[in-house]
Design a protein around this motif. Structure first.
Motif, PDB file in Angstrom:
ATOM      1  N   GLY A   1       7.350  31.238  68.733  1.00  0.00           N
ATOM      2  CA  GLY A   1       8.499  31.279  69.624  1.00  0.00           C
ATOM      3  C   GLY A   1       8.511  30.144  70.624  1.00  0.00           C
ATOM      4  O   GLY A   1       9.034  30.293  71.728  1.00  0.00           O
ATOM      5  N   ASP A   2       7.936  29.000  70.275  1.00  0.00           N
ATOM      6  CA  ASP A   2       7.903  27.856  71.177  1.00  0.00           C
ATOM      7  C   ASP A   2       9.323  27.308  71.356  1.00  0.00           C
ATOM      8  O   ASP A   2       9.829  26.578  70.513  1.00  0.00           O
ATOM      9  N   LEU A   3       9.948  27.709  72.445  1.00  0.00           N
ATOM     10  CA  LEU A   3      11.347  27.338  72.683  1.00  0.00           C
ATOM     11  C   LEU A   3      11.541  25.838  72.795  1.00  0.00           C
ATOM     12  O   LEU A   3      12.580  25.310  72.393  1.00  0.00           O
ATOM     13  N   SER A   4      10.542  25.123  73.315  1.00  0.00           N
ATOM     14  CA  SER A   4      10.703  23.671  73.440  1.00  0.00           C
ATOM     15  C   SER A   4      10.762  23.009  72.064  1.00  0.00           C
ATOM     16  O   SER A   4      11.549  22.089  71.854  1.00  0.00           O
ATOM     17  N   SER A   5       9.971  23.495  71.100  1.00  0.00           N
ATOM     18  CA  SER A   5      10.023  22.901  69.756  1.00  0.00           C
ATOM     19  C   SER A   5      11.328  23.267  69.052  1.00  0.00           C
ATOM     20  O   SER A   5      11.890  22.465  68.305  1.00  0.00           O
ATOM     21  N   ILE A   6      11.831  24.474  69.322  1.00  0.00           N
ATOM     22  CA  ILE A   6      13.116  24.878  68.739  1.00  0.00           C
ATOM     23  C   ILE A   6      14.241  24.025  69.302  1.00  0.00           C
ATOM     24  O   ILE A   6      15.079  23.504  68.563  1.00  0.00           O
ATOM     25  N   THR A   7      14.233  23.843  70.612  1.00  0.00           N
ATOM     26  CA  THR A   7      15.263  23.036  71.264  1.00  0.00           C
ATOM     27  C   THR A   7      15.196  21.592  70.794  1.00  0.00           C
ATOM     28  O   THR A   7      16.219  20.981  70.490  1.00  0.00           O
ATOM     29  N   GLU A   8      13.992  21.054  70.715  1.00  0.00           N
ATOM     30  CA  GLU A   8      13.817  19.672  70.266  1.00  0.00           C
ATOM     31  C   GLU A   8      14.316  19.506  68.830  1.00  0.00           C
ATOM     32  O   GLU A   8      15.046  18.566  68.514  1.00  0.00           O
ATOM     33  N   PHE A   9      13.932  20.430  67.962  1.00  0.00           N
ATOM     34  CA  PHE A   9      14.361  20.342  66.570  1.00  0.00           C
ATOM     35  C   PHE A   9      15.872  20.514  66.448  1.00  0.00           C
ATOM     36  O   PHE A   9      16.524  19.805  65.681  1.00  0.00           O
ATOM     37  N   SER A  10      16.438  21.459  67.197  1.00  0.00           N
ATOM     38  CA  SER A  10      17.885  21.687  67.139  1.00  0.00           C
ATOM     39  C   SER A  10      18.652  20.417  67.491  1.00  0.00           C
ATOM     40  O   SER A  10      19.701  20.129  66.911  1.00  0.00           O
ATOM     41  N   GLY A  11      18.126  19.662  68.421  1.00  0.00           N
ATOM     42  CA  GLY A  11      18.758  18.405  68.792  1.00  0.00           C
ATOM     43  C   GLY A  11      18.657  17.349  67.701  1.00  0.00           C
ATOM     44  O   GLY A  11      19.469  16.425  67.637  1.00  0.00           O
ATOM     45  N   LYS A  12      17.665  17.477  66.842  1.00  0.00           N
ATOM     46  CA  LYS A  12      17.458  16.498  65.776  1.00  0.00           C
ATOM     47  C   LYS A  12      18.174  16.843  64.468  1.00  0.00           C
ATOM     48  O   LYS A  12      18.251  16.010  63.571  1.00  0.00           O
ATOM     49  N   VAL A  13      18.672  18.073  64.318  1.00  0.00           N
ATOM     50  CA  VAL A  13      19.277  18.503  63.053  1.00  0.00           C
ATOM     51  C   VAL A  13      20.432  17.585  62.658  1.00  0.00           C
ATOM     52  O   VAL A  13      20.534  17.181  61.494  1.00  0.00           O
ATOM     53  N   ASN A  14      21.296  17.234  63.593  1.00  0.00           N
ATOM     54  CA  ASN A  14      22.408  16.339  63.264  1.00  0.00           C
ATOM     55  C   ASN A  14      21.911  14.979  62.797  1.00  0.00           C
ATOM     56  O   ASN A  14      22.497  14.372  61.914  1.00  0.00           O
TER      57      ASN A  14
END
Length: 124
Positions: free
Chosen positions: A100-113
């Motif tokens: 549940g590392d929110l920082s890695s989720i947020t970072e990855f979500s920003g990279k999906v595009n």
């Protein structure tokens, strides 16, 4: 038909066949790339929906990320060259999310595009 005309006719037919074969190959690649991009977008959307729904559940996020990684690697196995490399990069991005590392989720979500753009660019 005289021999020079016959040679010209054979050369013309050969050139026409080469152009048609190349055009069909390019069309096939465009269709394949479109399919790759659409399939990758579906995987990313499924992942995003699961993570949004269960963001507080670290195990669910990790399971969704692992599933998305596996699906993306399977998709990459169907392609070669830059398309496969772009899909493998996306799979590695999914694989980088742990718990549940929110920082890695947020970072990855920003990279999906960016990953999606890379796949699209590989097709052009």
């Amino acid at each position: 038909m005289t021999p020079p005309r016959r040679r010209l006719a054979v050369a013309g037919a050969t050139l026409t066949l080469a152009v048609l074969t190349t055009a069909c190959g390019a069309l096939g690649q465009a269709v394949d790339c479109n399919t790759a991009a659409n399939d990758a977008a579906k995987i990313a959307t499924e992942w995003s929906s699961t993570v949004t729904k269960d963001a507080a559940n670290g195990d669910a996020v990790e399971a969704a990320s692992k599933t998305a990684e596996t699906k993306t690697k399977e998709l990459a196995g169907k392609y070669d060259g830059e398309v496969a490399a772009a899909l493998n990069d996306l799979a590695d991005g999914f694989g980088s999310i742990k718990g549940g590392d929110l920082s890695s989720i947020t970072e990855f979500s920003g990279k999906v595009n960016g990953f999606t753009s890379k796949i699209t660019a590989a097709c052009s």
